[in-house]
Design an enzyme around this catalytic site. Structure first.
Site, PDB file in Angstrom:
ATOM      1  N   LEU A   1      79.199 -41.555 -50.414  1.00 38.56           N
ATOM      2  CA  LEU A   1      79.500 -40.388 -49.573  1.00 38.56           C
ATOM      3  C   LEU A   1      81.009 -40.126 -49.534  1.00 38.56           C
ATOM      4  O   LEU A   1      81.467 -39.008 -49.735  1.00 38.56           O
ATOM      5  CB  LEU A   1      78.970 -40.663 -48.150  1.00 38.56           C
ATOM      6  CG  LEU A   1      79.276 -39.634 -47.067  1.00 38.56           C
ATOM      7  CD1 LEU A   1      78.499 -38.339 -47.313  1.00 38.56           C
ATOM      8  CD2 LEU A   1      78.896 -40.185 -45.676  1.00 38.56           C
TER       9      LEU A   1
ATOM     10  N   GLU B   1      85.045 -39.871 -50.013  1.00 40.53           N
ATOM     11  CA  GLU B   1      85.969 -39.450 -51.076  1.00 40.53           C
ATOM     12  C   GLU B   1      87.385 -39.794 -50.617  1.00 40.53           C
ATOM     13  O   GLU B   1      87.603 -40.068 -49.439  1.00 40.53           O
ATOM     14  CB  GLU B   1      85.819 -37.937 -51.318  1.00 40.53           C
ATOM     15  CG  GLU B   1      84.428 -37.592 -51.836  1.00 40.53           C
ATOM     16  CD  GLU B   1      84.260 -36.128 -52.195  1.00 40.53           C
ATOM     17  OE1 GLU B   1      85.251 -35.364 -52.133  1.00 40.53           O
ATOM     18  OE2 GLU B   1      83.129 -35.760 -52.546  1.00 40.53           O
TER      19      GLU B   1
ATOM     20  N   GLY C   1      86.868 -39.611 -45.323  1.00 40.80           N
ATOM     21  CA  GLY C   1      86.180 -40.838 -44.911  1.00 40.80           C
ATOM     22  C   GLY C   1      85.403 -40.553 -43.645  1.00 40.80           C
ATOM     23  O   GLY C   1      84.218 -40.209 -43.679  1.00 40.80           O
TER      24      GLY C   1
ATOM     25  N   GLU D   1      80.877 -47.753 -42.896  1.00 35.21           N
ATOM     26  CA  GLU D   1      79.680 -47.089 -42.320  1.00 35.21           C
ATOM     27  C   GLU D   1      79.993 -46.496 -40.938  1.00 35.21           C
ATOM     28  O   GLU D   1      79.157 -46.483 -40.034  1.00 35.21           O
ATOM     29  CB  GLU D   1      78.479 -48.040 -42.328  1.00 35.21           C
ATOM     30  CG  GLU D   1      78.191 -48.483 -43.763  1.00 35.21           C
ATOM     31  CD  GLU D   1      76.828 -49.039 -44.007  1.00 35.21           C
ATOM     32  OE1 GLU D   1      75.906 -48.644 -43.275  1.00 35.21           O
ATOM     33  OE2 GLU D   1      76.677 -49.844 -44.946  1.00 35.21           O
TER      34      GLU D   1
HETATM   35  N1  CAA Z   1      71.005 -37.749 -37.784  1.00 37.81           N
HETATM   36  C1  CAA Z   1      70.537 -36.502 -38.103  1.00 37.81           C
HETATM   37  N2  CAA Z   1      71.351 -35.408 -38.105  1.00 37.81           N
HETATM   38  C2  CAA Z   1      72.642 -35.584 -37.793  1.00 37.81           C
HETATM   39  C3  CAA Z   1      73.175 -36.840 -37.461  1.00 37.81           C
HETATM   40  C4  CAA Z   1      72.294 -37.948 -37.465  1.00 37.81           C
HETATM   41  N3  CAA Z   1      72.732 -39.189 -37.165  1.00 37.81           N
HETATM   42  N4  CAA Z   1      74.500 -36.703 -37.189  1.00 37.81           N
HETATM   43  C5  CAA Z   1      74.796 -35.395 -37.334  1.00 37.81           C
HETATM   44  N5  CAA Z   1      73.672 -34.732 -37.706  1.00 37.81           N
HETATM   45  C6  CAA Z   1      73.523 -33.295 -37.948  1.00 37.81           C
HETATM   46  C7  CAA Z   1      73.950 -32.506 -36.721  1.00 37.81           C
HETATM   47  O1  CAA Z   1      72.864 -32.358 -35.812  1.00 37.81           O
HETATM   48  C8  CAA Z   1      74.396 -31.198 -37.326  1.00 37.81           C
HETATM   49  O2  CAA Z   1      73.255 -30.416 -37.603  1.00 37.81           O
HETATM   50  P1  CAA Z   1      73.088 -28.911 -36.996  1.00 37.81           P
HETATM   51  O3  CAA Z   1      74.331 -28.176 -37.422  1.00 37.81           O
HETATM   52  O4  CAA Z   1      71.829 -28.404 -37.595  1.00 37.81           O
HETATM   53  O5  CAA Z   1      73.050 -29.097 -35.510  1.00 37.81           O
HETATM   54  C9  CAA Z   1      74.976 -31.591 -38.663  1.00 37.81           C
HETATM   55  O6  CAA Z   1      74.441 -32.890 -38.955  1.00 37.81           O
HETATM   56  C10 CAA Z   1      76.490 -31.685 -38.624  1.00 37.81           C
HETATM   57  O7  CAA Z   1      76.815 -32.608 -37.589  1.00 37.81           O
HETATM   58  P2  CAA Z   1      78.217 -32.612 -36.860  1.00 37.81           P
HETATM   59  O8  CAA Z   1      78.609 -31.204 -36.485  1.00 37.81           O
HETATM   60  O9  CAA Z   1      78.168 -33.621 -35.784  1.00 37.81           O
HETATM   61  O10 CAA Z   1      79.195 -33.064 -38.034  1.00 37.81           O
HETATM   62  P3  CAA Z   1      80.689 -33.547 -37.996  1.00 37.81           P
HETATM   63  O11 CAA Z   1      81.360 -33.015 -39.199  1.00 37.81           O
HETATM   64  O12 CAA Z   1      81.298 -33.269 -36.652  1.00 37.81           O
HETATM   65  O13 CAA Z   1      80.552 -35.111 -38.251  1.00 37.81           O
HETATM   66  C11 CAA Z   1      80.445 -37.425 -37.616  1.00 37.81           C
HETATM   67  C12 CAA Z   1      79.957 -35.997 -37.371  1.00 37.81           C
HETATM   68  C13 CAA Z   1      79.653 -38.289 -36.669  1.00 37.81           C
HETATM   69  C14 CAA Z   1      81.915 -37.546 -37.352  1.00 37.81           C
HETATM   70  C15 CAA Z   1      80.127 -37.794 -39.090  1.00 37.81           C
HETATM   71  O14 CAA Z   1      80.957 -37.098 -39.995  1.00 37.81           O
HETATM   72  C16 CAA Z   1      80.293 -39.278 -39.380  1.00 37.81           C
HETATM   73  O15 CAA Z   1      79.416 -40.072 -39.065  1.00 37.81           O
HETATM   74  N6  CAA Z   1      81.435 -39.661 -40.010  1.00 37.81           N
HETATM   75  C17 CAA Z   1      81.608 -41.040 -40.493  1.00 37.81           C
HETATM   76  C18 CAA Z   1      81.094 -41.166 -41.894  1.00 37.81           C
HETATM   77  C19 CAA Z   1      80.842 -42.586 -42.290  1.00 37.81           C
HETATM   78  O16 CAA Z   1      80.280 -43.362 -41.548  1.00 37.81           O
HETATM   79  N7  CAA Z   1      81.234 -42.907 -43.524  1.00 37.81           N
HETATM   80  C20 CAA Z   1      80.982 -44.200 -44.098  1.00 37.81           C
HETATM   81  C21 CAA Z   1      80.371 -44.000 -45.462  1.00 37.81           C
HETATM   82  S1  CAA Z   1      79.515 -45.339 -46.228  1.00 37.81           S
HETATM   83  C22 CAA Z   1      80.641 -46.567 -46.502  1.00 37.81           C
HETATM   84  O17 CAA Z   1      81.322 -46.940 -45.611  1.00 37.81           O
HETATM   85  C23 CAA Z   1      80.759 -47.210 -47.848  1.00 37.81           C
HETATM   86  C24 CAA Z   1      79.664 -48.076 -48.266  1.00 37.81           C
HETATM   87  O18 CAA Z   1      79.293 -48.080 -49.418  1.00 37.81           O
HETATM   88  C25 CAA Z   1      79.026 -49.012 -47.319  1.00 37.81           C
END
Ligand code: CAA
Length: 389
Positions: free
Chosen positions: A129, A131, A135, A371
Protein backbone atom coordinates in the site's frame (compact mmCIF):
# COMPACT_ATOMS: atom_id res chain seq x y z
CA UNK A 1 0.77 -17.70 29.45
CA UNK A 2 -2.04 -17.02 31.89
CA UNK A 3 -5.36 -18.61 31.01
CA UNK A 4 -7.95 -15.99 31.67
CA UNK A 5 -11.27 -17.50 32.77
CA UNK A 6 -13.36 -15.11 30.70
CA UNK A 7 -11.86 -16.55 27.52
CA UNK A 8 -12.05 -20.31 27.99
CA UNK A 9 -10.10 -21.99 25.25
CA UNK A 10 -11.32 -25.07 23.38
CA UNK A 11 -9.16 -28.17 23.13
CA UNK A 12 -8.44 -27.25 19.51
CA UNK A 13 -7.19 -23.82 20.59
CA UNK A 14 -4.93 -25.38 23.19
CA UNK A 15 -3.58 -27.98 20.77
CA UNK A 16 -2.72 -25.35 18.16
CA UNK A 17 -1.18 -23.04 20.77
CA UNK A 18 0.92 -25.89 22.17
CA UNK A 19 2.02 -26.98 18.68
CA UNK A 20 3.11 -23.39 17.90
CA UNK A 21 4.93 -23.11 21.23
CA UNK A 22 6.66 -26.42 20.69
CA UNK A 23 7.73 -25.52 17.16
CA UNK A 24 8.95 -22.08 18.21
CA UNK A 25 11.02 -23.46 21.08
CA UNK A 26 12.52 -26.36 19.14
CA UNK A 27 13.01 -24.89 15.68
CA UNK A 28 13.10 -21.09 15.93
CA UNK A 29 14.74 -20.37 19.31
CA UNK A 30 18.08 -21.95 18.32
CA UNK A 31 18.40 -19.85 15.12
CA UNK A 32 16.71 -16.54 16.04
CA UNK A 33 19.85 -14.65 17.13
CA UNK A 34 21.88 -15.87 14.14
CA UNK A 35 19.25 -14.78 11.59
CA UNK A 36 18.78 -11.46 13.39
CA UNK A 37 22.52 -10.85 13.12
CA UNK A 38 22.85 -11.87 9.45
CA UNK A 39 19.52 -10.43 8.30
CA UNK A 40 19.01 -13.56 6.21
CA UNK A 41 15.42 -14.63 5.45
CA UNK A 42 14.66 -17.84 7.40
CA UNK A 43 13.26 -19.82 4.45
CA UNK A 44 13.52 -23.29 6.03
CA UNK A 45 11.62 -22.52 9.22
CA UNK A 46 9.04 -20.46 7.33
CA UNK A 47 8.45 -23.42 5.00
CA UNK A 48 7.98 -25.74 7.98
CA UNK A 49 5.53 -23.28 9.56
CA UNK A 50 3.55 -23.42 6.33
CA UNK A 51 3.52 -27.21 6.39
CA UNK A 52 2.14 -27.07 9.94
CA UNK A 53 -0.74 -24.87 8.77
CA UNK A 54 0.45 -21.66 10.46
CA UNK A 55 0.26 -19.55 7.30
CA UNK A 56 -3.49 -19.86 6.79
CA UNK A 57 -5.00 -20.53 10.19
CA UNK A 58 -8.38 -18.96 9.40
CA UNK A 59 -8.39 -20.07 5.77
CA UNK A 60 -10.98 -22.80 5.05
CA UNK A 61 -9.48 -26.22 4.40
CA UNK A 62 -10.73 -26.18 0.80
CA UNK A 63 -8.20 -23.39 0.11
CA UNK A 64 -5.33 -25.13 1.90
CA UNK A 65 -5.79 -23.57 5.35
CA UNK A 66 -6.39 -24.87 8.87
CA UNK A 67 -10.03 -23.69 9.00
CA UNK A 68 -9.82 -22.32 12.54
CA UNK A 69 -11.05 -19.08 14.13
CA UNK A 70 -9.53 -15.66 14.86
CA UNK A 71 -8.69 -16.54 18.46
CA UNK A 72 -6.77 -19.60 17.27
CA UNK A 73 -4.78 -17.33 14.97
CA UNK A 74 -3.69 -14.95 17.73
CA UNK A 75 -2.89 -17.82 20.11
CA UNK A 76 -0.51 -19.42 17.61
CA UNK A 77 1.00 -16.12 16.48
CA UNK A 78 1.68 -15.08 20.08
CA UNK A 79 3.80 -18.20 20.63
CA UNK A 80 5.85 -17.61 17.47
CA UNK A 81 6.38 -13.91 18.25
CA UNK A 82 7.41 -14.70 21.81
CA UNK A 83 10.41 -16.51 20.36
CA UNK A 84 11.06 -14.42 17.26
CA UNK A 85 9.21 -11.35 15.99
CA UNK A 86 10.70 -11.74 12.49
CA UNK A 87 9.07 -15.14 11.95
CA UNK A 88 5.98 -13.58 13.56
CA UNK A 89 5.57 -10.74 11.07
CA UNK A 90 6.02 -13.06 8.09
CA UNK A 91 3.24 -15.25 9.53
CA UNK A 92 1.05 -12.24 10.32
CA UNK A 93 1.33 -10.76 6.81
CA UNK A 94 0.56 -14.11 5.14
CA UNK A 95 -2.49 -14.70 7.34
CA UNK A 96 -3.97 -11.23 7.76
CA UNK A 97 -2.76 -8.78 5.15
CA UNK A 98 -2.71 -11.32 2.35
CA UNK A 99 -5.11 -14.28 2.81
CA UNK A 100 -7.76 -12.44 4.83
CA UNK A 101 -8.41 -9.81 2.14
CA UNK A 102 -8.61 -12.28 -0.74
CA UNK A 103 -10.97 -14.52 1.24
CA UNK A 104 -13.19 -11.55 2.02
CA UNK A 105 -13.20 -9.80 -1.36
CA UNK A 106 -11.96 -12.38 -3.87
CA UNK A 107 -13.82 -14.49 -6.41
CA UNK A 108 -13.82 -18.29 -6.17
CA UNK A 109 -11.11 -18.49 -8.85
CA UNK A 110 -8.98 -15.89 -7.08
CA UNK A 111 -9.24 -17.75 -3.77
CA UNK A 112 -8.21 -21.02 -5.39
CA UNK A 113 -5.33 -19.50 -7.33
CA UNK A 114 -3.94 -16.92 -4.90
CA UNK A 115 -4.86 -18.18 -1.41
CA UNK A 116 -4.18 -21.92 -1.68
CA UNK A 117 -0.40 -21.75 -2.29
CA UNK A 118 0.11 -19.30 0.58
CA UNK A 119 -2.21 -20.97 3.10
CA UNK A 120 -0.66 -24.36 2.42
CA UNK A 121 2.85 -22.96 2.92
CA UNK A 122 4.07 -23.45 -0.65
CA UNK A 123 4.47 -19.74 -1.37
CA UNK A 124 4.69 -16.36 0.36
CA UNK A 125 2.27 -13.46 0.08
CA UNK A 126 2.69 -9.73 0.66
CA UNK A 127 0.62 -6.52 0.82
CA UNK A 128 1.72 -3.30 -0.82
CA UNK A 129 0.00 0.00 0.00
CA UNK A 130 2.68 2.45 1.15
CA UNK A 131 4.64 4.68 -1.22
CA UNK A 132 7.63 6.93 -0.56
CA UNK A 133 5.38 10.02 -0.17
CA UNK A 134 2.33 8.29 1.34
CA UNK A 135 2.58 6.26 4.54
CA UNK A 136 0.00 7.40 7.10
CA UNK A 137 -1.78 9.39 4.38
CA UNK A 138 -2.38 6.20 2.42
CA UNK A 139 -4.98 7.77 0.11
CA UNK A 140 -2.29 10.06 -1.35
CA UNK A 141 -0.77 7.35 -3.56
CA UNK A 142 0.69 8.16 -6.98
CA UNK A 143 1.21 4.73 -8.53
CA UNK A 144 -1.26 4.19 -11.32
CA UNK A 145 -3.06 1.39 -13.12
CA UNK A 146 -4.55 2.17 -16.52
CA UNK A 147 -6.95 -0.20 -18.23
CA UNK A 148 -5.95 -1.42 -21.68
CA UNK A 149 -8.38 -4.04 -23.03
CA UNK A 150 -8.25 -7.13 -20.85
CA UNK A 151 -5.27 -5.83 -18.90
CA UNK A 152 -4.21 -3.01 -16.60
CA UNK A 153 -0.79 -1.39 -16.96
CA UNK A 154 0.77 -0.68 -13.57
CA UNK A 155 3.41 2.01 -13.00
CA UNK A 156 4.93 3.43 -9.84
CA UNK A 157 7.02 2.76 -6.78
CA UNK A 158 5.84 1.08 -3.58
CA UNK A 159 7.84 1.03 -0.36
CA UNK A 160 8.21 -0.79 2.95
CA UNK A 161 6.74 -4.03 1.65
CA UNK A 162 7.13 -6.76 4.27
CA UNK A 163 8.35 -9.95 2.49
CA UNK A 164 8.81 -7.80 -0.65
CA UNK A 165 12.12 -9.44 -1.68
CA UNK A 166 10.80 -13.01 -1.35
CA UNK A 167 7.03 -12.96 -1.93
CA UNK A 168 5.52 -14.98 -4.77
CA UNK A 169 2.25 -13.00 -4.85
CA UNK A 170 1.23 -9.48 -3.88
CA UNK A 171 -1.96 -7.59 -3.10
CA UNK A 172 -1.12 -4.17 -4.56
CA UNK A 173 -3.10 -0.92 -4.34
CA UNK A 174 -2.96 1.43 -7.34
CA UNK A 175 -4.69 4.64 -8.37
CA UNK A 176 -7.06 4.00 -11.28
CA UNK A 177 -8.77 7.42 -11.10
CA UNK A 178 -6.71 10.13 -9.36
CA UNK A 179 -9.60 12.64 -9.58
CA UNK A 180 -11.59 10.48 -7.13
CA UNK A 181 -8.79 10.27 -4.52
CA UNK A 182 -9.53 7.40 -2.09
CA UNK A 183 -12.48 6.29 -4.25
CA UNK A 184 -10.14 6.02 -7.23
CA UNK A 185 -7.96 3.30 -5.69
CA UNK A 186 -8.13 -0.30 -6.97
CA UNK A 187 -6.64 -3.49 -5.51
CA UNK A 188 -4.77 -5.98 -7.75
CA UNK A 189 -3.45 -9.50 -7.27
CA UNK A 190 -0.01 -9.55 -8.83
CA UNK A 191 2.22 -12.52 -9.58
CA UNK A 192 5.76 -11.82 -8.35
CA UNK A 193 7.18 -13.05 -11.67
CA UNK A 194 5.21 -10.49 -13.72
CA UNK A 195 7.24 -8.69 -16.36
CA UNK A 196 7.71 -5.05 -15.40
CA UNK A 197 7.82 -5.76 -11.65
CA UNK A 198 11.20 -5.49 -9.95
CA UNK A 199 12.09 -5.52 -6.30
CA UNK A 200 14.13 -2.67 -4.87
CA UNK A 201 16.98 -3.02 -2.43
CA UNK A 202 16.36 -4.81 0.84
CA UNK A 203 15.93 -2.25 3.62
CA UNK A 204 18.52 -2.38 6.42
CA UNK A 205 16.48 -2.28 9.65
CA UNK A 206 16.85 -1.69 13.40
CA UNK A 207 14.75 -4.73 14.33
CA UNK A 208 12.82 -7.68 12.83
CA UNK A 209 15.98 -8.04 10.80
CA UNK A 210 15.29 -11.58 9.55
CA UNK A 211 12.09 -10.44 7.87
CA UNK A 212 12.80 -9.02 4.42
CA UNK A 213 11.47 -5.57 3.46
CA UNK A 214 11.87 -3.77 0.15
CA UNK A 215 10.48 -1.41 -2.45
CA UNK A 216 8.56 -2.68 -5.47
CA UNK A 217 9.04 -0.94 -8.79
CA UNK A 218 6.34 -1.22 -11.45
CA UNK A 219 7.31 -0.25 -15.00
CA UNK A 220 4.55 -0.94 -17.50
CA UNK A 221 3.66 -4.10 -15.60
CA UNK A 222 0.76 -5.86 -17.36
CA UNK A 223 -1.80 -7.44 -15.02
CA UNK A 224 -4.94 -9.27 -16.27
CA UNK A 225 -8.21 -7.46 -15.51
CA UNK A 226 -9.47 -10.67 -13.85
CA UNK A 227 -6.85 -9.98 -11.12
CA UNK A 228 -8.73 -6.96 -9.80
CA UNK A 229 -9.66 -7.73 -6.19
CA UNK A 230 -13.18 -6.49 -5.47
CA UNK A 231 -14.32 -3.77 -7.86
CA UNK A 232 -12.47 -0.89 -9.48
CA UNK A 233 -12.52 2.04 -7.01
CA UNK A 234 -13.06 -0.20 -3.95
CA UNK A 235 -9.35 -0.55 -3.23
CA UNK A 236 -9.05 1.97 -0.39
CA UNK A 237 -11.85 0.35 1.59
CA UNK A 238 -10.31 -3.06 0.96
CA UNK A 239 -6.93 -1.77 2.15
CA UNK A 240 -8.47 -0.36 5.34
CA UNK A 241 -10.60 -3.44 6.04
CA UNK A 242 -7.56 -5.67 5.64
CA UNK A 243 -5.48 -3.42 7.89
CA UNK A 244 -8.03 -3.88 10.68
CA UNK A 245 -7.19 -7.60 10.58
CA UNK A 246 -3.48 -6.87 10.20
CA UNK A 247 -3.47 -4.62 13.26
CA UNK A 248 -4.65 -7.52 15.44
CA UNK A 249 -1.67 -9.49 14.13
CA UNK A 250 0.79 -6.70 14.97
CA UNK A 251 -0.79 -6.26 18.41
CA UNK A 252 -0.18 -9.97 18.92
CA UNK A 253 3.40 -9.61 17.75
CA UNK A 254 3.86 -6.85 20.34
CA UNK A 255 2.32 -9.08 23.01
CA UNK A 256 4.71 -11.93 22.21
CA UNK A 257 7.75 -9.63 22.35
CA UNK A 258 6.59 -8.11 25.65
CA UNK A 259 6.00 -11.52 27.21
CA UNK A 260 9.46 -12.73 26.23
CA UNK A 261 11.10 -9.61 27.67
CA UNK A 262 9.01 -9.80 30.84
CA UNK A 263 9.84 -13.44 31.49
CA UNK A 264 13.56 -12.76 30.99
CA UNK A 265 13.41 -9.79 33.39
CA UNK A 266 11.44 -11.70 36.02
CA UNK A 267 13.89 -14.57 35.91
CA UNK A 268 16.90 -12.24 36.09
CA UNK A 269 15.38 -10.32 39.01
CA UNK A 270 15.08 -13.62 40.91
CA UNK A 271 18.76 -14.51 40.39
CA UNK A 272 20.88 -11.39 40.22
CA UNK A 273 22.11 -10.09 43.54
CA UNK A 274 23.14 -6.59 44.53
CA UNK A 275 23.74 -5.07 47.93
CA UNK A 276 23.18 -8.49 49.53
CA UNK A 277 19.71 -9.13 48.04
CA UNK A 278 18.12 -10.46 44.90
CA UNK A 279 17.32 -7.36 42.84
CA UNK A 280 13.65 -8.45 42.61
CA UNK A 281 13.44 -7.90 46.37
CA UNK A 282 14.00 -4.19 45.88
CA UNK A 283 10.77 -2.30 45.42
CA UNK A 284 12.27 -0.41 42.47
CA UNK A 285 12.49 -3.69 40.52
CA UNK A 286 9.37 -5.35 41.96
CA UNK A 287 7.13 -2.42 41.03
CA UNK A 288 8.56 -2.41 37.51
CA UNK A 289 7.65 -6.11 37.17
CA UNK A 290 4.16 -5.41 38.51
CA UNK A 291 3.54 -2.72 35.91
CA UNK A 292 4.99 -4.84 33.12
CA UNK A 293 2.79 -7.83 33.99
CA UNK A 294 -0.36 -5.74 34.35
CA UNK A 295 0.11 -4.02 31.00
CA UNK A 296 0.82 -7.35 29.28
CA UNK A 297 -2.40 -8.90 30.62
CA UNK A 298 -4.38 -5.78 29.65
CA UNK A 299 -2.91 -6.06 26.12
CA UNK A 300 -3.93 -9.70 25.95
CA UNK A 301 -7.53 -8.84 26.91
CA UNK A 302 -7.72 -6.14 24.22
CA UNK A 303 -6.27 -8.53 21.62
CA UNK A 304 -8.62 -11.42 22.47
CA UNK A 305 -11.50 -8.94 22.48
CA UNK A 306 -10.49 -7.71 19.01
CA UNK A 307 -10.09 -11.30 17.75
CA UNK A 308 -13.59 -12.17 18.96
CA UNK A 309 -14.98 -8.99 17.38
CA UNK A 310 -13.28 -9.99 14.11
CA UNK A 311 -14.81 -13.46 14.31
CA UNK A 312 -18.30 -11.98 14.80
CA UNK A 313 -17.73 -9.60 11.88
CA UNK A 314 -17.25 -12.62 9.60
CA UNK A 315 -20.96 -13.35 9.96
CA UNK A 316 -22.43 -9.86 9.82
CA UNK A 317 -19.81 -8.14 7.61
CA UNK A 318 -19.35 -5.59 10.39
CA UNK A 319 -16.32 -3.49 11.29
CA UNK A 320 -14.02 -3.95 14.27
CA UNK A 321 -11.69 -1.02 13.56
CA UNK A 322 -12.07 0.38 17.09
CA UNK A 323 -11.22 -2.93 18.79
CA UNK A 324 -8.27 -3.60 16.45
CA UNK A 325 -6.80 -0.10 16.83
CA UNK A 326 -7.13 -0.12 20.63
CA UNK A 327 -5.41 -3.52 20.78
CA UNK A 328 -2.57 -2.40 18.51
CA UNK A 329 -2.09 0.94 20.24
CA UNK A 330 -1.98 -0.50 23.73
CA UNK A 331 -0.02 -3.66 22.96
CA UNK A 332 2.67 -1.87 20.91
CA UNK A 333 3.21 0.82 23.54
CA UNK A 334 3.30 -1.96 26.15
CA UNK A 335 5.96 -3.78 24.15
CA UNK A 336 8.11 -0.63 24.10
CA UNK A 337 7.57 -0.05 27.82
CA UNK A 338 8.22 -3.65 28.83
CA UNK A 339 11.31 -4.14 26.66
CA UNK A 340 12.73 -0.83 27.89
CA UNK A 341 12.25 -1.89 31.51
CA UNK A 342 13.60 -5.38 30.78
CA UNK A 343 16.86 -3.93 29.42
CA UNK A 344 17.08 -1.67 32.49
CA UNK A 345 16.52 -4.55 34.93
CA UNK A 346 19.27 -6.52 33.18
CA UNK A 347 21.67 -3.55 33.37
CA UNK A 348 24.77 -4.14 31.24
CA UNK A 349 23.62 -7.64 30.31
CA UNK A 350 20.47 -6.11 28.80
CA UNK A 351 22.69 -4.18 26.42
CA UNK A 352 24.73 -7.22 25.46
CA UNK A 353 24.12 -9.37 22.39
CA UNK A 354 24.79 -12.40 24.59
CA UNK A 355 21.15 -12.25 25.72
CA UNK A 356 18.05 -11.78 23.53
CA UNK A 357 16.73 -8.84 25.59
CA UNK A 358 18.35 -6.20 23.36
CA UNK A 359 16.75 -7.92 20.34
CA UNK A 360 13.31 -7.71 21.98
CA UNK A 361 13.93 -3.98 22.58
CA UNK A 362 14.88 -3.40 18.91
CA UNK A 363 12.03 -5.57 17.60
CA UNK A 364 9.40 -3.81 19.74
CA UNK A 365 9.80 -0.40 18.07
CA UNK A 366 8.35 -1.34 14.69
CA UNK A 367 5.05 -2.38 16.29
CA UNK A 368 4.40 1.32 17.01
CA UNK A 369 5.03 2.17 13.36
CA UNK A 370 3.91 -0.35 10.73
CA UNK A 371 0.30 -1.17 9.80
CA UNK A 372 -0.58 2.27 11.16
CA UNK A 373 1.50 4.33 13.62
CA UNK A 374 0.29 4.89 17.18
CA UNK A 375 -0.83 8.33 16.01
CA UNK A 376 -3.02 6.74 13.30
CA UNK A 377 -4.48 4.31 15.85
CA UNK A 378 -5.36 7.29 18.09
CA UNK A 379 -6.96 8.96 15.05
CA UNK A 380 -9.08 5.87 14.28
CA UNK A 381 -10.11 5.47 17.95
CA UNK A 382 -10.95 9.15 18.50
CA UNK A 383 -12.86 9.45 15.19
CA UNK A 384 -14.87 6.39 16.14
CA UNK A 385 -15.60 7.71 19.64
CA UNK A 386 -16.60 11.12 18.34
CA UNK A 387 -18.78 9.61 15.62
CA UNK A 388 -16.68 11.27 12.91
CA UNK A 389 -16.40 8.13 10.75
N1 CAA B 1 -12.93 -0.31 7.12
C1 CAA B 1 -13.78 -0.03 6.09
N2 CAA B 1 -13.82 1.20 5.50
C2 CAA B 1 -12.99 2.14 5.96
C3 CAA B 1 -12.10 1.91 7.02
C4 CAA B 1 -12.09 0.62 7.60
N3 CAA B 1 -11.26 0.32 8.62
N4 CAA B 1 -11.40 3.05 7.27
C5 CAA B 1 -11.84 3.98 6.39
N5 CAA B 1 -12.79 3.42 5.61
C6 CAA B 1 -13.57 4.07 4.54
C7 CAA B 1 -14.29 5.28 5.09
O1 CAA B 1 -15.56 4.92 5.63
C8 CAA B 1 -14.41 6.15 3.86
O2 CAA B 1 -15.49 5.69 3.08
P1 CAA B 1 -16.72 6.67 2.65
O3 CAA B 1 -16.06 7.85 1.97
O4 CAA B 1 -17.57 5.84 1.76
O5 CAA B 1 -17.36 7.07 3.94
C9 CAA B 1 -13.16 5.86 3.08
O6 CAA B 1 -12.67 4.60 3.57
C10 CAA B 1 -12.09 6.91 3.29
O7 CAA B 1 -11.86 6.98 4.69
P2 CAA B 1 -11.24 8.26 5.39
O8 CAA B 1 -11.93 9.50 4.89
O9 CAA B 1 -11.24 8.02 6.85
O10 CAA B 1 -9.76 8.27 4.81
P3 CAA B 1 -8.49 9.08 5.25
O11 CAA B 1 -7.75 9.44 4.03
O12 CAA B 1 -8.87 10.18 6.21
O13 CAA B 1 -7.61 7.97 5.97
C11 CAA B 1 -6.72 6.77 7.85
C12 CAA B 1 -7.95 7.34 7.15
C13 CAA B 1 -7.25 6.03 9.06
C14 CAA B 1 -5.77 7.86 8.26
C15 CAA B 1 -6.03 5.79 6.87
O14 CAA B 1 -5.41 6.47 5.80
C16 CAA B 1 -4.96 4.93 7.54
O15 CAA B 1 -5.28 3.95 8.19
N6 CAA B 1 -3.67 5.30 7.36
C17 CAA B 1 -2.56 4.44 7.81
C18 CAA B 1 -2.17 3.49 6.72
C19 CAA B 1 -1.38 2.33 7.23
O16 CAA B 1 -1.70 1.74 8.24
N7 CAA B 1 -0.34 1.97 6.47
C20 CAA B 1 0.47 0.83 6.77
C21 CAA B 1 0.59 0.00 5.51
S1 CAA B 1 1.11 -1.68 5.63
C22 CAA B 1 2.68 -1.69 6.23
O17 CAA B 1 2.93 -1.09 7.22
C23 CAA B 1 3.76 -2.47 5.55
C24 CAA B 1 3.69 -3.92 5.65
O18 CAA B 1 3.99 -4.61 4.70
C25 CAA B 1 3.31 -4.58 6.91
Amino acid sequence: MTELPIYPLTNEHKMLRDAARDFAQKEIAPIAAEFDESGEFPSNTIKKMGELGFMGIEVPEQYGGAGMDSLAYVLALEEICKVDASHGVIMSVNNSLYCHGILKFGTEEQKKKFVTPIASGKAIGAYSLTEPQSGSDAGNMRSTAVRNGDFYILNGRKSWVTSGPVANYFVVFMMTDPSKKQKGVTAFLVDGNSKGLTRGKKEPKLGIRASATSELIFENCKVPAENVLGKEGEGFKIAMTVLDAGRIGIATQALGIAEAAYEAARSYAGQREAFGHKIGQFQGTGFKLADMKTRIEASRLLIYNAAIAKEKAKNNNGRYSLEASMAKLFASETAMYVTHQAVQIHGGMGYSKELPVERYFRDAKITEIYEGTSEIQRLVISRSELGLK
